[in-house]
Design a protein around this motif. Structure first.
Motif, short mmCIF file in Angstrom:
data_model
loop_
_atom_site.label_atom_id
_atom_site.label_comp_id
_atom_site.label_asym_id
_atom_site.label_seq_id
_atom_site.Cartn_x
_atom_site.Cartn_y
_atom_site.Cartn_z
N PHE A 202 0.83 -1.20 0.00
CA PHE A 202 0.00 0.00 0.00
C PHE A 202 0.87 1.26 0.00
CE2 PHE A 202 -2.58 3.26 2.14
CZ PHE A 202 -3.62 3.32 1.24
N ALA A 203 1.94 1.22 0.79
CA ALA A 203 2.83 2.38 0.82
C ALA A 203 3.39 2.65 -0.57
CB ALA A 203 3.96 2.15 1.82
N LEU A 204 3.76 1.59 -1.28
CA LEU A 204 4.32 1.77 -2.62
C LEU A 204 3.28 2.37 -3.57
CD1 LEU A 204 6.41 -1.45 -3.16
CD2 LEU A 204 7.25 0.87 -2.99
N ALA A 205 2.02 1.95 -3.41
CA ALA A 205 0.98 2.49 -4.28
C ALA A 205 0.83 3.99 -4.08
CB ALA A 205 -0.35 1.78 -4.01
N VAL A 206 0.80 4.41 -2.82
CA VAL A 206 0.63 5.84 -2.55
C VAL A 206 1.88 6.60 -2.99
CG1 VAL A 206 0.12 7.54 -0.78
CG2 VAL A 206 -0.92 5.31 -0.66
N GLU A 207 3.04 5.99 -2.77
CA GLU A 207 4.27 6.66 -3.17
C GLU A 207 4.36 6.79 -4.69
OE1 GLU A 207 7.18 4.28 -1.24
OE2 GLU A 207 6.55 5.00 0.73
N LYS A 208 3.77 5.83 -5.38
CA LYS A 208 3.77 5.92 -6.84
C LYS A 208 3.00 7.16 -7.28
CE LYS A 208 2.51 3.12 -10.89
NZ LYS A 208 1.89 1.86 -11.33
N MET A 209 1.90 7.44 -6.61
CA MET A 209 1.13 8.62 -6.98
C MET A 209 1.84 9.90 -6.57
SD MET A 209 -2.82 7.67 -6.38
CE MET A 209 -3.50 8.77 -7.57
N LEU A 210 2.54 9.85 -5.44
CA LEU A 210 3.25 11.04 -4.99
C LEU A 210 4.52 11.26 -5.80
CD1 LEU A 210 3.08 10.71 -1.13
CD2 LEU A 210 2.33 12.67 -2.43
N SER B 86 -0.97 -0.16 -8.52
CA SER B 86 0.37 -0.56 -8.13
C SER B 86 0.30 -1.98 -7.62
CB SER B 86 0.87 0.38 -7.05
OG SER B 86 1.95 -0.20 -6.37
N TYR B 87 1.29 -2.79 -7.96
CA TYR B 87 1.19 -4.20 -7.62
C TYR B 87 2.51 -4.69 -7.06
CZ TYR B 87 2.94 -3.95 -12.38
OH TYR B 87 3.63 -3.59 -13.50
N PHE C 15 -3.14 -2.59 -5.71
CA PHE C 15 -3.98 -1.54 -5.16
C PHE C 15 -4.31 -0.58 -6.29
CE2 PHE C 15 -1.99 -2.96 -1.23
CZ PHE C 15 -3.09 -3.04 -0.41
N TYR C 16 -5.58 -0.44 -6.58
CA TYR C 16 -6.01 0.55 -7.55
C TYR C 16 -6.59 1.70 -6.75
CZ TYR C 16 -8.91 2.80 -11.09
OH TYR C 16 -9.50 3.72 -11.90
N ILE C 17 -5.88 2.82 -6.73
CA ILE C 17 -6.34 3.90 -5.89
C ILE C 17 -6.69 5.12 -6.72
CG2 ILE C 17 -5.26 3.17 -3.74
CD1 ILE C 17 -2.91 4.77 -4.32
N VAL C 18 -7.76 5.78 -6.31
CA VAL C 18 -8.21 6.98 -6.98
C VAL C 18 -8.18 8.09 -5.95
CG1 VAL C 18 -10.09 8.09 -8.20
CG2 VAL C 18 -9.73 5.65 -8.47
N SER C 19 -7.52 9.17 -6.31
CA SER C 19 -7.45 10.31 -5.40
C SER C 19 -8.11 11.51 -6.04
CB SER C 19 -5.98 10.62 -5.09
OG SER C 19 -5.89 11.87 -4.44
#
Lengths: 216, 404, 184
Positions: free
Chosen positions: B91-99, B339-340, B350-354
């Protein structure tokens, strides 16, 4: 690398590919929902794409933020060519069955074609999507709820479903919240069979005087 | 609601025996995890099976839409509770990918080491539970003992035995303890010895082998189209491991192999897990060797990472920074990303939408064992009732993850 | 222990001892003593707490030391129901059925915060504590609780059985370290 896939899709389907982008490195194509199944089959069968590995299918509810309301999101990849693509289709609650009045708004469904014939793995993912968002997949062999129970009304991941609205199956006990002993009475192993009344004066094995948590 | 007991009137007390309907679960002793299989039997062979999940649906995705990005970590922990740290990192990697940030190298090695330790635990739990359900109780005790050794390390590092909530966006909650490397190096050989002991007991056990070999066979093509990933897919002969195929963090710098099966039966899955434990040990050794003892743990960005506690209490900047992150959450740029990572069971996505605020608009988890469990039906139809138990055990369905 | 036998035995003894009022209490003490050390348990294991439950059954923590060794996977043979993990609304009828099938006397131990109160899953699908549908004897908080605190809960339950106390109890620290420091 897989921008090739997007280019290939645009070449094959032209105006049915509504938009493409590769934000954060994920190649994405928004497609016309009426050609959803056709495009998916093309992705699997076309030699340049060969998207044989089903990854994920879900939906996002953009209630009040975008029209149409739902976005069905598909992720697939290719085992051989190692590329991935995200396919999206925007659909709305179908107005055809005249269910626009308030009573049915909760259960009204949005419709799109099922992909089970292309990737069998889509089966449960579509059922979950139906369960959580009320997206009906036409052509799905067995479309019923998967995570919630049959009696559940509504679709919990829709933005207008209140997160804390429960629909219990079992009647709750009348005396569910009978009072527990107050926190300052010492529970636990009694050393030498004492009653609660005797407890506060007792010393425990470590030699500490046991102070009550609720005292002073 | 499906009927809990089949209701019968007096005249029907003679049970229909061909086909006979049997409900297996959701509180069945040999099904670790809450799942119900509705079976239609002819004698002892299975004609039809309907796998029903959802008994542990806890509304993970809905809960994530209510807090800040950082507040998702405890929920993420409880998805695959056999290896929470892998979920944290994923999950951290998914959020970091967006950041668009990358954590310092020291943190990457640390994450890899902790993650691989968690993977070892995951495989120990799965193999042990599977053996126990087939009546082999002693290997289970050995494997739990080995897991206990690793949990000691986790407890020392994170403060918790099972649910650590240790990952953070942009780093980890705290740097490794000074004794970390030494603890790992001394515990792993003992864990491997226990694995070998357990294997010795099982691999010469006729009953165990007979119930594994050529049971629950899955073909390559079906597995791929069903969306299988991880150990279950590799056991069919597809060498797809996210760590090798799409390396993230520092995985491209380690030397390790991906065990692959040939037949896709329960035996292959069991052996792949055992071999993966050994490969994980190799990765951990390399990660420890490459991990610098000094250096920053978190990214140097005051908008993402909480300040040190003494700064919060003594400086106004620290207080404001702390307040902004805790009350408003980390601002993630608007957009969507998938991100996987390779989790214990396979590709954890994790498919995240912000929408640009401090609260996730949508967090979608792509649970690996959701796809695996959907293949269970194909593997058991035509088999016998006792075959369900090892087959179900070997796909390692974890309720929290499968049912979200 | 079969409930019908124990109930019959108690009844006859009450009749006999009604003149003296002595034998009845003693016998119940003996009965409770036997009950407390032969808890046949039904592990209703659903979620994360199962990981700690495994640890509890394994050699390091070994709850067999406290007379709670034998798991019985038929509710009809068991007298202690461990509810280990989150109970969802979908699972609730199953739990209720299992509880109803158990023979008296029966005890329930809520293992972990989710079973006790629903924990941080305050949402549409989770039952906010199993005490909404079945009575609970001992709550063990923790997410998941450490094996030590579960053992504490087990001992508390045994203590309650011995005393014939059916009020609910919560496992909690015996003393508060902060207050201890304040006094020192």
């Amino acid at each position: 690398m897989s921008t090739k896939v997007l280019a290939r899709l645009e070449q094959a389907f032209g105006a049915s590919i509504l938009e493409t982008h590769d934000q954060f490195g994920d190649d994405t194509a928004v497609v016309d929902p009426s050609r959803w199944l056709e495009i998916a089959r093309f992705l699997r069968d076309d030699e340049a794409c060969s998207m044989d590995h089903f990854i994920d299918l879900t939906a996002v509810d953009y209630l009040g933020r975008a029209e149409p309301r739902f976005e069905v999101v598909l992720h697939v990849r290719s085992i051989e060519k190692l590329h991935r693509v995200r396919l999206k289709a925007r659909i709305d609650v179908s107005a055809s069955d005249d269910a626009a009045d308030d009573a049915n708004a909760e259960t009204a469904l949005a419709r799109i074609d099922s992909l089970v014939s292309v990737w069998p793995g889509a089966n449960w993912f579509e059922r979950e999507c139906f369960d959580m968002f009320g997206v009906a997949f036409s052509g799905h062999p067995d479309l019923r709820r998967i995570l919630m129970y049959g009696e559940f009304v509504g679709h919990p991941l829709r933005k207008d479903y209140d997160a804390s609205k429960t629909q219990p199956l079992v009647e709750y006990r009348a005396a569910a919240n009978e009072k527990l002993p107050p926190f300052d009475q010492h529970e636990g192993m009694s050393f030498g069979r004492q009653t609660h009344a005797q407890r506060p004066a007792a010393r425990n094995l470590l030699g500490f005087e046991t102070p009550g948590l609720g005292e002073d | 609601m499906e009927p809990l007991d089949v209701e019968l009137s007096e005249g029907e007390l003679e049970l229909p025996n061909d086909p006979m309907q049997v409900l297996m679960g959701p509180a069945h002793p040999a099904m670790h995890g809450t799942v119900r299989v509705v079976l239609e039997l002819s004698g002892e062979s299975i004609r039809k099976a309907d796998v029903q999940i959802g008994y542990l649906h806890r509304g993970f995705e809905k809960m994530c839409e209510r807090g800040t990005w950082t507040q998702c970590f405890p929920y993420v922990d409880r998805l695959n509770y056999a290896s929470p740290l892998l979920n944290n990192v994923g999950f951290a990697l998914a959020v970091e990918k967006m950041l668009g940030v990358t954590v310092p190298e020291r943190c990457q090695h640390y994450r890899v080491a902790l993650g691989e330790l968690a993977r070892i635990c995951d495989h120990f739990v799965c193999s042990g539970a599977m053996a126990m359900e087939l009546g082999a109780f002693t290997p289970f005790l050995y494997f739990v003992k080995a897991r206990e050794l690793i949990w000691d390390i986790f407890e020392e590092e994170t403060g918790a035995r099972v649910t650590h909530s240790f990952g953070r966006v942009g780093g980890m909650a705290s740097p490794p303890t000074p004794a970390f490397k030494e603890m790992v190096r001394s515990s792993l050989p003992a864990a491997l010895a226990l694995l070998a002991d357990g294997e010795k007991l099982l691999m010469k056990n006729r009953i165990f082998l007979d119930r594994l070999e050529n049971v629950g066979v899955m073909s390559k093509e079906t597995a791929v189209s069903l969306g299988w990933t991880g150990v279950v897919l590799r056991s069919t002969g597809v060498p797809y491991d996210v760590r090798k195929v799409h390396p993230y963090m520092t995985y491209d710098r380690y030397d390790f192999e991906v065990p692959v099966g040939t037949r896709g039966d329960n035996y292959d899955r069991f052996m792949c897990r055992a071999e993966e434990i050994r490969q994980s040990v190799r990765i951990i050794e390399q990660a420890l060797a490459m991990m610098p003892d000094e250096g920053p743990m978190n990214v140097d960005d005051p908008r993402i990472v909480l300040p040190q506690k003494d700064e919060v209490y003594s400086t106004i900047e620290g207080t404001i920074q702390h307040f902004k992150i805790v009350m408003e959450g980390i601002k993630i740029p608007a957009g969507e990303c998938y991100s996987y990572t390779e989790a214990g069971n396979g590709e954890l996505g994790f498919y995240i939408v912000s929408d640009g605020s401090g609260t996730p608009y949508r967090v979608r988890i792509r649970p690996p064992c959701f796809a695996s469990t959907q293949g269970l039906e194909r593997m058991i139809v035509g088999a016998m009732v006792p075959d369900i138990v090892p087959t179900f055990g070997s796909i390692n369905m974890i309720g929290g993850e499968c049912d979200h | 222990m079969s409930s019908s036998i124990s109930a019959a035995a108690t009844t006859t003894l009450v009749l006999e001892g009604s003149e003296q009022g002595f034998a009845t209490t003693r016998f119940e003490d003996v009965l409770n003593w036997a009950r407390k050390y032969s808890l046949f348990q039904y592990p209703f294991v659903t979620a994360c707490c199962a990981m700690e439950f495994m640890a509890l059954a394994s050699p390091r923590f070994d709850m067999a030391r406290f007379g709670a060794e034998a798991p019985r996977f038929s509710p009809r043979q068991s007298d202690l129901l461990w509810v280990v993990g989150t109970i969802s609304q979908r699972q609730a009828p199953v739990l209720k059925t299992v509880y109803d099938q158990m023979a008296d006397p029966k005890y329930v131990l809520a293992f972990g915060t989710c079973a006790s109160s629903g924990g941080f899953y305050d949402n549409y699908t989770t039952l906010a504590g199993i005490d909404k549908i079945v009575p609970v004897d001992v709550y063990v908080p923790g997410c998941p609780p450490r094996p030590e605190s579960v053992i504490d809960g087990l001992l508390m339950l045994q203590d309650k059985i011995a005393r014939g106390d059916r009020t609910a109890g919560v496992v909690k620290p015996r003393f508060d370290p902060v207050q201890l420091r304040r006094k020192a």
